[in-house]
Design a protein around this motif. Structure first.
Motif, PDB file in Angstrom:
ATOM      1  N   GLY A   1      -4.168   6.262  35.268  1.00 23.29           N
ATOM      2  CA  GLY A   1      -3.627   5.089  35.943  1.00 23.29           C
ATOM      3  C   GLY A   1      -4.422   3.834  35.622  1.00 23.29           C
ATOM      4  O   GLY A   1      -3.856   2.762  35.403  1.00 23.29           O
ATOM      5  N   GLY A   2      -5.739   3.974  35.588  1.00 29.21           N
ATOM      6  CA  GLY A   2      -6.584   2.832  35.239  1.00 29.21           C
ATOM      7  C   GLY A   2      -6.327   2.354  33.824  1.00 29.21           C
ATOM      8  O   GLY A   2      -6.276   1.153  33.559  1.00 29.21           O
ATOM      9  N   LEU A   3      -6.140   3.291  32.925  1.00 34.64           N
ATOM     10  CA  LEU A   3      -5.851   2.947  31.542  1.00 34.64           C
ATOM     11  C   LEU A   3      -4.503   2.231  31.434  1.00 34.64           C
ATOM     12  O   LEU A   3      -4.359   1.249  30.700  1.00 34.64           O
ATOM     13  N   ILE A   4      -3.522   2.684  32.191  1.00 31.79           N
ATOM     14  CA  ILE A   4      -2.210   2.042  32.197  1.00 31.79           C
ATOM     15  C   ILE A   4      -2.301   0.627  32.744  1.00 31.79           C
ATOM     16  O   ILE A   4      -1.717  -0.309  32.187  1.00 31.79           O
ATOM     17  N   VAL A   5      -3.057   0.439  33.816  1.00 32.64           N
ATOM     18  CA  VAL A   5      -3.208  -0.896  34.412  1.00 32.64           C
ATOM     19  C   VAL A   5      -3.871  -1.847  33.424  1.00 32.64           C
ATOM     20  O   VAL A   5      -3.456  -2.997  33.272  1.00 32.64           O
ATOM     21  N   ILE A   6      -4.890  -1.383  32.734  1.00 34.50           N
ATOM     22  CA  ILE A   6      -5.573  -2.223  31.753  1.00 34.50           C
ATOM     23  C   ILE A   6      -4.623  -2.596  30.621  1.00 34.50           C
ATOM     24  O   ILE A   6      -4.575  -3.757  30.197  1.00 34.50           O
ATOM     25  N   CYS A   7      -3.842  -1.633  30.138  1.00 38.62           N
ATOM     26  CA  CYS A   7      -2.888  -1.920  29.057  1.00 38.62           C
ATOM     27  C   CYS A   7      -1.812  -2.892  29.502  1.00 38.62           C
ATOM     28  O   CYS A   7      -1.443  -3.805  28.746  1.00 38.62           O
ATOM     29  N   VAL A   8      -1.317  -2.742  30.717  1.00 44.67           N
ATOM     30  CA  VAL A   8      -0.295  -3.664  31.231  1.00 44.67           C
ATOM     31  C   VAL A   8      -0.880  -5.063  31.381  1.00 44.67           C
ATOM     32  O   VAL A   8      -0.225  -6.063  31.062  1.00 44.67           O
ATOM     33  N   PHE A   9      -2.106  -5.170  31.848  1.00 44.31           N
ATOM     34  CA  PHE A   9      -2.751  -6.471  31.995  1.00 44.31           C
ATOM     35  C   PHE A   9      -2.900  -7.161  30.642  1.00 44.31           C
ATOM     36  O   PHE A   9      -2.580  -8.343  30.492  1.00 44.31           O
ATOM     37  N   ILE A  10      -3.366  -6.432  29.647  1.00 43.90           N
ATOM     38  CA  ILE A  10      -3.541  -7.007  28.306  1.00 43.90           C
ATOM     39  C   ILE A  10      -2.191  -7.422  27.731  1.00 43.90           C
ATOM     40  O   ILE A  10      -2.059  -8.505  27.141  1.00 43.90           O
ATOM     41  N   ALA A  11      -1.174  -6.584  27.904  1.00 45.93           N
ATOM     42  CA  ALA A  11       0.164  -6.914  27.393  1.00 45.93           C
ATOM     43  C   ALA A  11       0.711  -8.163  28.082  1.00 45.93           C
ATOM     44  O   ALA A  11       1.334  -9.014  27.441  1.00 45.93           O
ATOM     45  N   THR A  12       0.471  -8.300  29.386  1.00 44.61           N
ATOM     46  CA  THR A  12       0.940  -9.473  30.126  1.00 44.61           C
ATOM     47  C   THR A  12       0.261 -10.741  29.631  1.00 44.61           C
ATOM     48  O   THR A  12       0.916 -11.775  29.433  1.00 44.61           O
ATOM     49  N   VAL A  13      -1.032 -10.679  29.420  1.00 43.61           N
ATOM     50  CA  VAL A  13      -1.768 -11.855  28.925  1.00 43.61           C
ATOM     51  C   VAL A  13      -1.270 -12.250  27.538  1.00 43.61           C
ATOM     52  O   VAL A  13      -1.023 -13.432  27.269  1.00 43.61           O
ATOM     53  N   LEU A  14      -1.081 -11.273  26.670  1.00 45.54           N
ATOM     54  CA  LEU A  14      -0.580 -11.580  25.330  1.00 45.54           C
ATOM     55  C   LEU A  14       0.838 -12.157  25.385  1.00 45.54           C
ATOM     56  O   LEU A  14       1.165 -13.084  24.638  1.00 45.54           O
ATOM     57  N   PHE A  15       1.676 -11.637  26.281  1.00 48.42           N
ATOM     58  CA  PHE A  15       3.031 -12.144  26.432  1.00 48.42           C
ATOM     59  C   PHE A  15       3.018 -13.585  26.942  1.00 48.42           C
ATOM     60  O   PHE A  15       3.782 -14.428  26.462  1.00 48.42           O
ATOM     61  N   LEU A  16       2.150 -13.899  27.894  1.00 46.93           N
ATOM     62  CA  LEU A  16       2.058 -15.266  28.409  1.00 46.93           C
ATOM     63  C   LEU A  16       1.550 -16.233  27.340  1.00 46.93           C
ATOM     64  O   LEU A  16       2.019 -17.371  27.264  1.00 46.93           O
ATOM     65  N   ILE A  17       0.616 -15.786  26.519  1.00 48.93           N
ATOM     66  CA  ILE A  17       0.141 -16.623  25.420  1.00 48.93           C
ATOM     67  C   ILE A  17       1.272 -16.881  24.434  1.00 48.93           C
ATOM     68  O   ILE A  17       1.462 -18.009  23.959  1.00 48.93           O
TER      69      ILE A  17
END
Length: 59
Positions: free
Chosen positions: A23-39
């Motif tokens: 779950g922690g790994l999934i949260v980290i991946c979702v966070f990184i994907a969100t930041v890249l998408f916003l950029i």
């Protein structure tokens, strides 16, 4: 040497068996994907806005 490889393999197996680690790994991946998408969105809309400003200045 061989025992070290076995210990690392055992630790790796323990990691994937623990749902909290997954779950922690999934949260980290979702966070990184969100930041890249916003950029990406900021870049695209920044370029679109600049192109529209250039068109307005030409007219």
């Amino acid at each position: 040497m061989n025992q070290t490889v076995i210990q690392k393999h055992a630790w790796n197996e323990d990691f994937w068996q623990n749902p909290w680690d997954q779950g922690g790994l999934i949260v980290i991946c979702v966070f990184i994907a969100t930041v890249l998408f916003l950029i990406l969105l900021a870049t695209v809309f920044g370029l679109v806005d600049q192109l529209e400003m250039d068109r307005c200045e030409e007219e």
